[in-house]
Scaffold this motif. Structure first.
Motif, PDB file in Angstrom:
ATOM      1  N   TRP A  48       0.824  -1.215   0.000  1.00 25.56           N
ATOM      2  CA  TRP A  48       0.000   0.000   0.000  1.00 25.56           C
ATOM      3  C   TRP A  48       0.856   1.263   0.000  1.00 25.56           C
ATOM      4  N   ASN A  49       2.144   1.136   0.293  1.00 26.61           N
ATOM      5  CA  ASN A  49       3.046   2.290   0.192  1.00 26.61           C
ATOM      6  C   ASN A  49       3.418   2.598  -1.247  1.00 26.61           C
ATOM      7  N   ASP A  50       2.974   1.749  -2.174  1.00 23.78           N
ATOM      8  CA  ASP A  50       3.361   1.857  -3.583  1.00 23.78           C
ATOM      9  C   ASP A  50       2.147   2.100  -4.481  1.00 23.78           C
ATOM     10  N   LEU A  51       1.108   2.723  -3.951  1.00 23.55           N
ATOM     11  CA  LEU A  51      -0.073   3.000  -4.759  1.00 23.55           C
ATOM     12  C   LEU A  51       0.097   4.310  -5.520  1.00 23.55           C
ATOM     13  N   ALA A  52      -0.661   4.429  -6.608  1.00 25.93           N
ATOM     14  CA  ALA A  52      -0.575   5.618  -7.457  1.00 25.93           C
ATOM     15  C   ALA A  52      -1.722   6.574  -7.142  1.00 25.93           C
ATOM     16  N   PRO A  53      -1.515   7.878  -7.329  1.00 24.78           N
ATOM     17  CA  PRO A  53      -2.603   8.834  -7.073  1.00 24.78           C
ATOM     18  C   PRO A  53      -3.812   8.549  -7.959  1.00 24.78           C
ATOM     19  N   GLY A  61      -9.755  17.734  -5.152  1.00 22.20           N
ATOM     20  CA  GLY A  61      -8.839  17.866  -4.029  1.00 22.20           C
ATOM     21  C   GLY A  61      -8.905  16.769  -2.991  1.00 22.20           C
ATOM     22  N   ARG A  62      -9.493  15.634  -3.317  1.00 18.85           N
ATOM     23  CA  ARG A  62      -9.562  14.544  -2.344  1.00 18.85           C
ATOM     24  C   ARG A  62      -8.339  13.656  -2.511  1.00 18.85           C
ATOM     25  N   HIS A  63      -7.770  13.213  -1.415  1.00 16.57           N
ATOM     26  CA  HIS A  63      -6.487  12.519  -1.450  1.00 16.57           C
ATOM     27  C   HIS A  63      -6.718  11.015  -1.373  1.00 16.57           C
ATOM     28  N   ARG A  64      -6.583  10.351  -2.515  1.00 21.30           N
ATOM     29  CA  ARG A  64      -6.805   8.915  -2.579  1.00 21.30           C
ATOM     30  C   ARG A  64      -5.781   8.305  -3.532  1.00 21.30           C
ATOM     31  N   ARG A  65      -5.205   7.194  -3.108  1.00 23.30           N
ATOM     32  CA  ARG A  65      -4.283   6.438  -3.939  1.00 23.30           C
ATOM     33  C   ARG A  65      -4.859   5.040  -4.134  1.00 23.30           C
ATOM     34  N   ARG A  66      -4.551   4.412  -5.290  1.00 22.87           N
ATOM     35  CA  ARG A  66      -5.158   3.102  -5.528  1.00 22.87           C
ATOM     36  C   ARG A  66      -4.427   2.337  -6.625  1.00 22.87           C
ATOM     37  N   ARG A  67      -4.674   1.022  -6.652  1.00 28.98           N
ATOM     38  CA  ARG A  67      -4.347   0.151  -7.763  1.00 28.98           C
ATOM     39  C   ARG A  67      -5.535  -0.787  -7.968  1.00 28.98           C
ATOM     40  N   HIS A  68      -5.620  -1.364  -9.166  1.00 24.93           N
ATOM     41  CA  HIS A  68      -6.826  -2.077  -9.570  1.00 24.93           C
ATOM     42  C   HIS A  68      -6.446  -3.327 -10.348  1.00 24.93           C
ATOM     43  N   ALA A  69      -7.241  -4.378 -10.216  1.00 28.32           N
ATOM     44  CA  ALA A  69      -7.033  -5.603 -10.997  1.00 28.32           C
ATOM     45  C   ALA A  69      -8.373  -6.299 -11.195  1.00 28.32           C
ATOM     46  N   VAL A  70      -8.449  -7.099 -12.258  1.00 32.20           N
ATOM     47  CA  VAL A  70      -9.657  -7.846 -12.599  1.00 32.20           C
ATOM     48  C   VAL A  70      -9.309  -9.324 -12.696  1.00 32.20           C
ATOM     49  N   PHE A  71     -10.191 -10.167 -12.142  1.00 34.52           N
ATOM     50  CA  PHE A  71     -10.013 -11.618 -12.179  1.00 34.52           C
ATOM     51  C   PHE A  71     -11.313 -12.262 -12.640  1.00 34.52           C
ATOM     52  N   ARG A  72     -11.200 -13.516 -12.991  1.00 27.07           N
ATOM     53  CA  ARG A  72     -12.356 -14.338 -13.351  1.00 27.07           C
ATOM     54  C   ARG A  72     -12.220 -15.662 -12.629  1.00 27.07           C
ATOM     55  N   ALA A  73     -13.341 -16.195 -12.141  1.00 30.00           N
ATOM     56  CA  ALA A  73     -13.273 -17.469 -11.432  1.00 30.00           C
ATOM     57  C   ALA A  73     -14.565 -18.239 -11.627  1.00 30.00           C
ATOM     58  N   GLY A  74     -14.430 -19.525 -11.924  1.00 36.51           N
ATOM     59  CA  GLY A  74     -15.569 -20.419 -11.824  1.00 36.51           C
ATOM     60  C   GLY A  74     -15.795 -20.746 -10.364  1.00 36.51           C
ATOM     61  N   ARG A  75     -17.006 -21.148 -10.009  1.00 33.71           N
ATOM     62  CA  ARG A  75     -17.303 -21.377  -8.595  1.00 33.71           C
ATOM     63  C   ARG A  75     -16.428 -22.474  -8.003  1.00 33.71           C
ATOM     64  N   TRP A 103      -9.187   4.374 -15.798  1.00 34.57           N
ATOM     65  CA  TRP A 103      -8.011   3.513 -15.849  1.00 34.57           C
ATOM     66  C   TRP A 103      -7.119   3.829 -14.647  1.00 34.57           C
ATOM     67  N   PHE A 104      -6.859   2.814 -13.834  1.00 35.54           N
ATOM     68  CA  PHE A 104      -5.971   2.955 -12.692  1.00 35.54           C
ATOM     69  C   PHE A 104      -4.727   2.101 -12.901  1.00 35.54           C
ATOM     70  N   GLU A 105      -3.671   2.440 -12.204  1.00 34.84           N
ATOM     71  CA  GLU A 105      -2.463   1.628 -12.275  1.00 34.84           C
ATOM     72  C   GLU A 105      -2.777   0.207 -11.798  1.00 34.84           C
ATOM     73  N   PRO A 106      -2.196  -0.803 -12.451  1.00 32.64           N
ATOM     74  CA  PRO A 106      -2.523  -2.184 -12.083  1.00 32.64           C
ATOM     75  C   PRO A 106      -1.872  -2.610 -10.775  1.00 32.64           C
ATOM     76  N   VAL A 107      -2.517  -3.549 -10.112  1.00 30.42           N
ATOM     77  CA  VAL A 107      -1.912  -4.203  -8.953  1.00 30.42           C
ATOM     78  C   VAL A 107      -0.629  -4.894  -9.411  1.00 30.42           C
ATOM     79  N   ARG A 108       0.436  -4.752  -8.656  1.00 33.41           N
ATOM     80  CA  ARG A 108       1.719  -5.356  -9.020  1.00 33.41           C
ATOM     81  C   ARG A 108       1.564  -6.876  -9.152  1.00 33.41           C
ATOM     82  N   GLU A 109       2.273  -7.446 -10.117  1.00 33.77           N
ATOM     83  CA  GLU A 109       2.116  -8.873 -10.411  1.00 33.77           C
ATOM     84  C   GLU A 109       2.452  -9.747  -9.208  1.00 33.77           C
ATOM     85  N   HIS A 110       3.526  -9.406  -8.490  1.00 39.27           N
ATOM     86  CA  HIS A 110       3.910 -10.260  -7.366  1.00 39.27           C
ATOM     87  C   HIS A 110       2.902 -10.171  -6.217  1.00 39.27           C
TER      88      HIS A 110
END
Length: 243
Positions: A48-53, A61-75, A103-110
């Motif tokens: 969480w110290n490596d999130l993008a604005p 003027g609201r201060h929020r940082r984030r990363r985003h990712a999408v997954f798919r799963a069968g039950r 579009w947000f910066e992606p969640v790091r692969e690791h």
């Protein structure tokens, strides 16, 4: 610590009955450990110290940082990361930023492949599938959020106000809160009446929400010590039936 199946079913029943459930971090850890390991938790939380604005909120003027990712799963199948894509909410669900592709910066692969996140996703897949036995495949989005607060600005965890996300189920998992006060989650029915409230204060404290039934919001956070950095870190995971 492993949560007994009866405890697991007990809060499932409460979600069916009321549309939401607060789970204390000590209990949540037991539920998660039924679905994997948390051996890399320190590195996971440190990410969480490596999130993008969040550039989409810069103009207000609201201060929020984030990363985003999408997954798919069968039950009953593997949880597979999908190609990076925008986050989209209809204006019906997000009056502040609806009807635009964000579009947000992606969640790091690791981090996406790490034990802690895979354990959280495994818990969500199995638990939400129990609540929705008719759903064969899930569209999953996850968001790493850091809400920052300072002496001259409140941090706004939900700048869109009390809302629904336009999905089926939501997990909000507290990662860390540092030098802040407030940040109370409120749950409302369709006419706005308050159904419940609670504050996520300890790592792994969680809110489980049936998004089709109830609305939720989080009050602003402010620094406890105005001279020091202050933030609230959460992981938000949403599940929607894949059509």
């Amino acid at each position: 610590m492993t949560a007994p199946p009866s405890d697991h079913e007990e809060f499932a029943r409460s979600i069916r009955a009321s549309g939401f459930r607060f789970v204390a971090g000590t209990d949540m850890r037991g539920h998660l450990l039924q679905h994997g390991a948390l051996e890399d938790w320190d590195a996971f939380a440190a990410s969480w110290n490596d999130l993008a604005p969040d550039a989409y909120l810069a103009q207000v003027g609201r201060h929020r940082r984030r990363r985003h990712a999408v997954f798919r799963a069968g039950r009953d199948g593997a949880i597979e990361r999908q190609p990076h894509q925008p986050h989209y909410q209809a204006l019906t669900y997000n009056a502040l930023q609806g009807d635009i592709e964000r579009w947000f910066e992606p969640v790091r692969e690791h981090i996406a492949d790490g034990a802690s996140l895979r354990t959280v996703l495994g818990f969500c897949r199995d638990f939400f599938s129990t609540l929705a036995p008719q759903t064969a495949t899930w569209h999953i989005e996850l968001h790493q959020f850091r809400i920052e607060a300072g002496p001259d600005n409140e941090g706004q965890p939900t700048p869109e106000g009390v809302h629904r996300d336009g999905v089926d189920y939501v997990l909000v998992l507290l990662i860390d809160r540092h030098n802040i006060v407030s940040g109370t989650t409120t749950i409302h029915d369709r006419d706005g009446s308050l159904l419940g409230s609670f504050t996520l204060t300890a790592p792994l404290d969680a809110a489980l929400v049936d998004d089709a039934r109830v609305f939720h919001g989080v009050t602003a956070v402010t620094p406890q010590d105005a001279t020091s950095e202050a933030h609230r870190d959460v992981l938000v995971v949403t599940f929607r039936a894949q059509t």
